[in-house]
Design an enzyme around this catalytic site. Sequence first.
Site, mmCIF file in Angstrom:
data_model
loop_
_atom_site.group_PDB
_atom_site.id
_atom_site.type_symbol
_atom_site.label_atom_id
_atom_site.label_comp_id
_atom_site.label_asym_id
_atom_site.label_seq_id
_atom_site.Cartn_x
_atom_site.Cartn_y
_atom_site.Cartn_z
ATOM 1 N N GLY A 46 0.828 -1.193 0.000
ATOM 2 C CA GLY A 46 0.000 0.000 0.000
ATOM 3 C C GLY A 46 0.863 1.244 0.000
ATOM 4 O O GLY A 46 2.022 1.207 0.439
ATOM 5 N N CYS A 91 5.744 -0.464 6.999
ATOM 6 C CA CYS A 91 5.477 0.750 6.228
ATOM 7 C C CYS A 91 6.709 1.084 5.391
ATOM 8 O O CYS A 91 7.832 1.026 5.891
ATOM 9 C CB CYS A 91 5.183 1.895 7.195
ATOM 10 N N LEU A 92 6.472 1.456 4.139
ATOM 11 C CA LEU A 92 7.601 1.812 3.267
ATOM 12 C C LEU A 92 8.349 3.042 3.779
ATOM 13 O O LEU A 92 9.509 3.244 3.440
ATOM 14 C CB LEU A 92 7.110 2.051 1.830
ATOM 15 N N HIS A 133 -4.263 1.662 7.675
ATOM 16 C CA HIS A 133 -2.892 2.175 7.761
ATOM 17 C C HIS A 133 -2.690 3.325 6.767
ATOM 18 O O HIS A 133 -2.171 4.392 7.131
ATOM 19 C CB HIS A 133 -1.926 1.011 7.479
ATOM 20 N N GLU A 134 -3.119 3.102 5.518
ATOM 21 C CA GLU A 134 -2.923 4.137 4.490
ATOM 22 C C GLU A 134 -3.795 5.361 4.774
ATOM 23 O O GLU A 134 -3.373 6.497 4.537
ATOM 24 C CB GLU A 134 -3.215 3.578 3.093
HETATM 25 NI NI NI Z 1 2.770 3.255 5.612
#
Ligand code: NI
Length: 167
Positions: A46, A91-92, A133-134
Amino acid sequence: MAILNILRYPDARLNKLAAPVTVFDASLKQLVQDMTETMYAAPGVGLAATQVDVHKQVIVVDVSDRRDSLITLVNPQIVDAHGDSDIEEGCLSVPGIYDTVPRAERVKVRAYDVNGKLFTLEAQGLLAVCIQHEMDHLQGKVFVEYLSQLKQTRVRARLAKQLRKSA
Ligand code: NI
């Protein structure tokens, strides 16, 4: 198409509030395409526009193994939520850090697609957690900010170490 730069926690731009999309034009489609390519390349499940320093309410998500189930959510709103999830998330923008934070197990989301068409999506499990989350990113919230101060200090120390190593 382009791979966009992903902001890293604790970059203050991750705490900006995203504005609703009001115009569904070619530049929105371009943003969604670039975000999609960036998410798949990372690879991640995401990505929120906030993470690429675009402060509009746009999210792309694909939790499928085959990476063929892209969902684009513009101006998403949770209209119903049930249960508690204990799925660990990452998370990225916070590479290498995984933890569980409070999430509903099932959500019903209302959003626009990239063409401005309103739709409703029911999600559960990983997809539900990913959407929540997003959506937090659009509110300027990074998942590690749910953790205790002690854990957040450790996360920042680990990320700083990673950066020094890669420098
Ligand atoms: Ni994230």
